[in-house]
Scaffold this active site. Structure first.
Site, PDB file in Angstrom:
ATOM      1  NE  ARG A   1      -2.106  -1.543   3.546  1.00 11.21           N
ATOM      2  CZ  ARG A   1      -2.610  -1.725   4.759  1.00 11.21           C
ATOM      3  NH1 ARG A   1      -3.886  -1.427   4.984  1.00 11.21           N
ATOM      4  NH2 ARG A   1      -1.857  -2.196   5.747  1.00 11.21           N
TER       5      ARG A   1
ATOM      6  CG  ASP B   1       6.392 -26.205   8.892  1.00  6.53           C
ATOM      7  OD1 ASP B   1       7.311 -25.499   9.361  1.00  6.53           O
ATOM      8  OD2 ASP B   1       5.786 -27.049   9.565  1.00  6.53           O
ATOM      9  CG  HIS B   2      10.509 -21.785   9.034  1.00  5.06           C
ATOM     10  ND1 HIS B   2       9.418 -21.422   9.774  1.00  5.06           N
ATOM     11  CD2 HIS B   2      11.525 -21.949   9.923  1.00  5.06           C
ATOM     12  CE1 HIS B   2       9.756 -21.361  11.058  1.00  5.06           C
ATOM     13  NE2 HIS B   2      11.026 -21.668  11.180  1.00  5.06           N
TER      14      HIS B   2
ATOM     15  CD  GLU C   1      10.009 -20.637  20.246  1.00  8.84           C
ATOM     16  OE1 GLU C   1      10.285 -19.855  19.327  1.00  8.84           O
ATOM     17  OE2 GLU C   1       8.847 -20.853  20.630  1.00  8.84           O
TER      18      GLU C   1
ATOM     19  CG  ASP D   1       3.792 -20.197  17.440  1.00  7.73           C
ATOM     20  OD1 ASP D   1       3.575 -19.599  16.360  1.00  7.73           O
ATOM     21  OD2 ASP D   1       4.853 -20.093  18.076  1.00  7.73           O
TER      22      ASP D   1
ATOM     23  CG  HIS E   1       7.293 -25.587  13.323  1.00  7.35           C
ATOM     24  ND1 HIS E   1       7.126 -25.301  11.994  1.00  7.35           N
ATOM     25  CD2 HIS E   1       7.390 -24.385  13.947  1.00  7.35           C
ATOM     26  CE1 HIS E   1       7.129 -23.993  11.812  1.00  7.35           C
ATOM     27  NE2 HIS E   1       7.286 -23.415  12.977  1.00  7.35           N
TER      28      HIS E   1
END
Length: 517
Positions: free
Chosen positions: A65, A203-204, A242, A262, A267
């Site tokens: 935008r 999905d990285h 994490e 998440d 994953h």
């Protein structure tokens, strides 16, 4: 994949595709001014350009935008690279790469913007030789997936999937739905415009070299496959830990998702599939994904009572990490003060398959744990009789294969060796493999591999509709149980710890303990 240079009889080796170059194409980044494009996508495309992996003719279109020119876009993307990467090579190569970057202003709900995008793409076919081939990358919030795809279809920007060229492919970032019904509704919306062959749900994690190496380790080495089953494996642990909490404005999103949406739904279930799947007939996309779907179909169908027995959710309270005081989950910005969202999930499940019946799969993931690490630990059974003096305590001892996804990517095998001396005492020793020392160059970033696969039209590392559906069926049964009035509330664990005591109790029934990473 690890291969023998002398044996061409292995069908998996014969199925490996030959090296090929991607066809010319235009890559349209929706959400071009967002964080994902700046941090991951453009750096990955630049590194592919640097390595010579991109086609000789291509263009990258930033759609957004902002009232930007092409030069504005180029200056903004140049800021995405750290100073440490801006050496002599960068000064020489960046102008070549930047010349492929163009900006297309527009919104996600304006048909005229998509008509203008179509005209821009036709112009690039002439000026950049992109031949009508198009990749549309939806690096946007999930609520924009359906309207963007709908407008792409109405503007005539999606080619007939049955034509070999020109082709259209659409990349969709997670989350693909927030429960089973929303995922199915989104699939229906997408299928009205796109064929499944044109959809790349990314999905990285599947782009990480260490994740891909799970298949190589299992099916490229004859020593592992004979013992990869219930007769020899005592348990499997999958951990995604994490250190971070809710940086920036992530609290509001995370409070609606939690650890189970998440991390677990995508994953962790993908890692589970790669560990537990049967050997595919070859390494084609459908052959690999067919076997992954069978694993997801074998997940348990739990009642609410079974969910309470086999799944632990928790959230971190205030604590300390590396000497820093950090707030509790409920004190994070954007988190509702009466939230019941879990920042930690642990579960114990078994698969209803011939290979794995009775073997516990122990999954855990959480925020504000002592360190960042992702690993898979396969614990093998003890010998039937003990001839030596050795003490075992769950997963602390014994034969164990650990696959380290991140950091310190690699694998290690632990076994027992006799301590020198007259006593028959054993001590654990370890053989260790590290990517950083075994190979001359570090593995490419996940997005490099995945973007290149989209250009090549290889969907092996992307999730198919039936994968998404079966994963959400399992996760939704847990979400529904947690929504019951009598569901136990989330447990607490101090930030900087390895989770709540309930997670330790969960796996004690298997005489197991969680690995301390």
């Amino acid at each position: 994949m690890v291969e023998s240079p002398h044996d061409d009889s292995n069908p998996l080796r014969q199925a490996l595709p030959r090296a090929q170059a991607p066809h010319p194409c235009a890559i349209v980044l929706f959400g071009a001014t967002g964080d994902l494009a700046h941090r991951k996508l453009v750096p990955a495309l630049y590194r592919l350009h640097h390595r010579g992996d991109l086609p000789s003719e291509y263009a990258i279109v930033g759609y957004g935008r902002r009232d930007w020119s092409d030069d504005d876009l180029r200056r903004e993307y140049e800021k995405s690279f750290p100073d440490s990467e801006k050496g002599d090579d960068f000064a020489q190569i960046w102008p070549q790469f930047a010349s492929r970057l163009v900006f297309a202003p527009g919104t996600f709900d304006d048909p005229k913007s998509f008509e203008a995008l179509g005209a821009k793409l036709e112009e690039l076919d002439r000026t950049h030789g992109t031949r009508g081939n198009r990749i549309f990358y939806l690096a946007v919030a999930p609520e924009f997936f359906e309207p963007i795809i709908d407008h792409l279809g109405k503007a005539g920007l999606i080619h007939d999937w049955r034509r070999e060229e020109p082709w259209s492919r659409v990349v969709i970032e997670k989350p693909f739905g927030h429960d089973l019904e929303s995922a199915r509704e989104l699939s229906r919306d997408v299928s009205r415009v796109l064929d499944e062959a044109q959809v790349y749900r990314i999905d990285h994690y599947l782009g990480k070299e260490t994740v891909q190496n799970i298949l190589a380790l299992r099916f490229g080495n004859s020593i592992f496959e004979p013992i990869w089953n219930r007769r020899h494996v005592a348990s499997v642990q999958i951990t995604v830990a994490e250190e971070v909490g809710m940086p920036g404005n992530r609290g509001a999103y995370y409070d609606s998702a939690g650890a189970i949406r998440d991390m677990v739904q995508n994953h962790m279930l993908q890692l589970l599939c790669l560990v537990a799947m049967e050997p595919p007939v070859d390494l084609s996309a459908d052959a690999v994904r067919n076997e992954k779907v069978k694993v997801l179909q074998a997940l348990p169908r739990w009642t609410p009572e079974e969910v309470y027995e086999n799944v632990v959710r928790a959230r971190y309270s205030a604590g300390s990490i590396e000497g820093r005081d950090v707030p509790g989950y409920l004190q994070e910005k954007g988190v509702a003060p009466d939230s019941t969202t879990g920042s930690f999930v642990a579960m114990r499940l078994t698969l209803n398959t011939w290979r794995w019946a009775g073997v516990p799969f122990l999954l855990r993931t959480g925020k504000r744990l002592p360190r960042r690490a992702t690993e898979i630990a396969i614990q093998f059974k003890q010998p039937p009789t003990q001839l030596f003096d050795v003490e075992h305590d769950g997963l602390k001892s014994g034969n164990q294969l650990v696959l380290r996804i991140q950091p310190n990517e690699g694998a290690s095998l632990t076994f027992e060796a006799k301590i020198p001396g007259s006593r028959r005492r054993l001590q654990e020793v370890r053989m260790d493999f590290r990517y950083g020392t075994a190979f001359a160059a570090p593995p490419p970033e996940a997005y490099q591999r995945l973007l290149l696969d989209v250009m090549l039209g290889d969907p092996t590392l992307f999730t198919r509709t039936d994968e998404v559906d079966n994963a959400w069926r399992f996760i939704t049964s847990i979400l529904d149980a947690w929504a019951e009035p009598d569901a136990p509330p989330p447990a607490d664990y101090p930030a900087g710890s390895w989770g709540p005591r309930a997670a330790d109790d969960l796996i004690r029934r298997d005489d197991a303990v969680w690995r301390r990473l």
